[in-house]
Design an enzyme around this catalytic site. Structure first.
Site, short mmCIF file in Angstrom:
data_model
loop_
_atom_site.label_atom_id
_atom_site.label_comp_id
_atom_site.label_asym_id
_atom_site.label_seq_id
_atom_site.Cartn_x
_atom_site.Cartn_y
_atom_site.Cartn_z
N ARG A 16 0.80 -1.23 0.00
CA ARG A 16 0.00 0.00 0.00
C ARG A 16 0.83 1.28 0.00
NH1 ARG A 16 -3.87 -1.45 4.86
NH2 ARG A 16 -2.27 -3.05 5.17
N LYS A 23 9.18 -0.89 2.50
CA LYS A 23 8.46 0.00 3.43
C LYS A 23 9.32 0.48 4.58
CE LYS A 23 4.89 -1.62 5.88
NZ LYS A 23 3.47 -1.96 6.09
N THR A 80 3.20 -13.99 9.97
CA THR A 80 4.01 -13.48 11.10
C THR A 80 4.59 -14.62 11.94
OG1 THR A 80 1.92 -13.21 12.30
CG2 THR A 80 2.84 -11.24 11.30
N ASN A 167 -4.97 -6.52 19.09
CA ASN A 167 -3.58 -6.96 19.19
C ASN A 167 -2.68 -5.94 18.51
OD1 ASN A 167 -1.20 -8.49 19.27
ND2 ASN A 167 -1.72 -9.53 17.34
#
Ligand code: UD1
Ligand code: CA
Length: 453
Positions: A16, A23, A80, A167
């Site tokens: 994005r 990023k 993750t 979270n």
């Protein structure tokens, strides 16, 4: 106490951002996102820091090779939990693992300590936060007040989506247990990924308790997914930095119009006008006044110095009670002693100016050593470059350089010399004498201007 190992997850692609740059290499307040996270991790003194990289890994590693972390590659990126699995072979069993995200840059060290303090043989520390709009986050499910597991948005029932406690992704877990749970993860979920969050459910089933901590401010756990969020967190960072400076005795004409991109140490009664950018390491003495539209990069400004509007100061040490600007440019390796005046449209590079010397208008002083109380007149140029090499100019104490002069380096203008205006000085000048190089002025009497035919 168990040794602490920080694992930073930074393998995600960051689609994005719409960027060819990974990023975590985007910048917030002048530093890459990953540098912010590593700096926060460093403050809690871990035994080591492991960064899991993937997308653009070579670029990330080479751009951040100074970080002194261990790099682990995750390829392909299967979630993750899979990311943390790549790091745990490098972690000793007796350690506690603190997981951070490379795209959550502003997490507060105090908060990290709180999370780590909640991890033990029987407990996992988990950082959660209550959000008015929890969309997109994993929800914290509790039974009789105790956390039972985390459910990802895509896997949640409508009722579970109503939960506002989410979270943050930051958690601290004993390493040996973590290793076991990671091996049990399955990817039978909406995203087809190995979720780190599923570790919580497995841990509770094994009799562990999840102890939650909350951040001091919500912004510190916000992740950056796009450039809008990056800009929002940048503003948050700047507001926080401006407040810190004001509490330390700095007056800001408008806290929203100061940008700090580095580390600023400021004394008391400093006053900063609007649109000032402070970059790198900037040390500002007591009672310094900084005018509007000024950029200061890696510099030290002595007490009571006044910097007027529109200056650019880079890599300089400026003494006390100087007056700089408006419109001055001071370049690296410049040192100004006490009470030096540098005026408008003056550029100083790699030069030292002694106490009380003045360069007030339209001059270039480069590769020079200027003594005390020297006066460098308007439009003086040190010709320091012969097209191949740079040469030094030395100007002694109490020298007076007439306006519009060129000092062709290497050259030494001795103490007390006076240089007549408009001179081109190519040879060393004697102390205390007037030296000038100038065609004599003549008048052609009776001369007439041409007239149009
Ligand atoms: C994750 C959490 C979610 C939490 C949210 C907080 C999981 C399954 N979900 O969701 O509960 O509310 O963060 O922001 O953990 N990464 C890797 N390798 C991968 C995937 C991700 O290194 O294979 C890294 C990313 O670079 C990023 C971090 O892990 O730094 C989080 O990944 P992301 O995909 O943004 O997680 P979310 O889906 O937002
Ligand atoms: Ca994801």
């Amino acid at each position: 106490m168990s040794p602490l190992v920080v694992v930073i997850l930074a393998a995600g692609q960051g689609k994005r951002m719409k960027s060819s740059r990974p990023k975590v290499l985007h910048r917030l307040a002048g530093r890459t996102l990953l540098e912010h996270v590593v700096a926060a991790a460093r403050t809690i003194s871990p035994a080591k820091i492991i960064v899991v990289h993937g997308h653009g890994g070579d670029r990330v590693r080479s751009a951040l090779s100074h970080l002194e972390v261990e790099w682990v590659e995750q390829s392909p990126q299967l979630g993750t939990g899979h990311a943390v699995s790549q790091a745990v072979p490098r972690v000793a069993d007796e350690s506690v693992v603190l997981v951070l995200y490379g795209d959550v840059p502003l997490v507060n060290p105090v908060t990290l300590e709180e999370v780590v303090a909640r991890a033990s043989e029987e407990t996992i520390g988990l950082l959660t936060v209550e959000l008015s709009d929890p969309t997109g986050y994993g929800r914290i499910l509790r039974h009789q007040g105790r956390v039972t597991r985390i459910v990802e948005e895509g896997d949640a029932t409508p009722a579970e989506r109503e939960v506002g406690e989410v979270n943050t992704g930051i958690l601290a877990v004993p390493a040996a247990r973590l290793r076991g749970w990671l091996a049990m993860l399955e990817a039978d979920n909406a995203q087809g990924e190995y979720y780190l969050t599923d570790v919580t459910g497995l841990a509770v089933r094994d009799g562990m308790t999840i102890e939650t901590a909350a951040p001091l401010a919500t912004e510190e756990v916000l992740g950056i997914n796009d450039r809008v969020q990056l800009a929002e967190l940048e503003r948050y960072f700047q507001r926080r930095e401006a407040r810190r400076l004001m509490y330390e005795g700095v007056s800001l004409a408008d806290p929203a119009r100061l940008d700090v991109r580095g580390e600023v140490v400021a004394g008391r009664d400093v006053s900063i006008d609007v649109n000032v950018i402070l970059e790198g390491r900037v040390v500002i003495g007591d009672e310094v006044v900084i005018g509007p539209n000024t950029i200061i990069h890696n510099a030290q400004i002595g007490p009571r110095t006044e910097i007027l509007a529109n200056c650019v100061i880079d890599g300089a040490i400026i003494g006390a009670e100087c007056r700089i600007g408006p419109y001055s440019r001071i370049r690296p390796e410049t040192e100004l002693a006490t009470g030096v005046h540098v005026g408008n449209f003056v550029e100083i590079k790699k030069s030292r100016l002694g106490d009380g010397s003045k360069v007030n208008h339209l001059s270039y002083v480069g590769d020079s050593e200027v003594g005390r109380r020297a006066n460098v007149g308007a439009g003086t140029i040190t010709c320091n470059y012969d097209g191949a090499n740079k040469h030094r100019t030395v100007i002694g104490d109490d020298a007076f350089i007439g306006s519009g002069s060129q000092l062709v380096a290497p050259v030494h203008v001795a103490a007390g010399s006076t240089i007549g205006a408009g001179s081109t000085i190519t040879k060393d000048t004697p102390a205390g004498e007037l030296t000038l190089s100038r065609a004599r002025q003549t008048t052609i009497r009776g001369w007439r201007r041409p007239v149009k035919k």
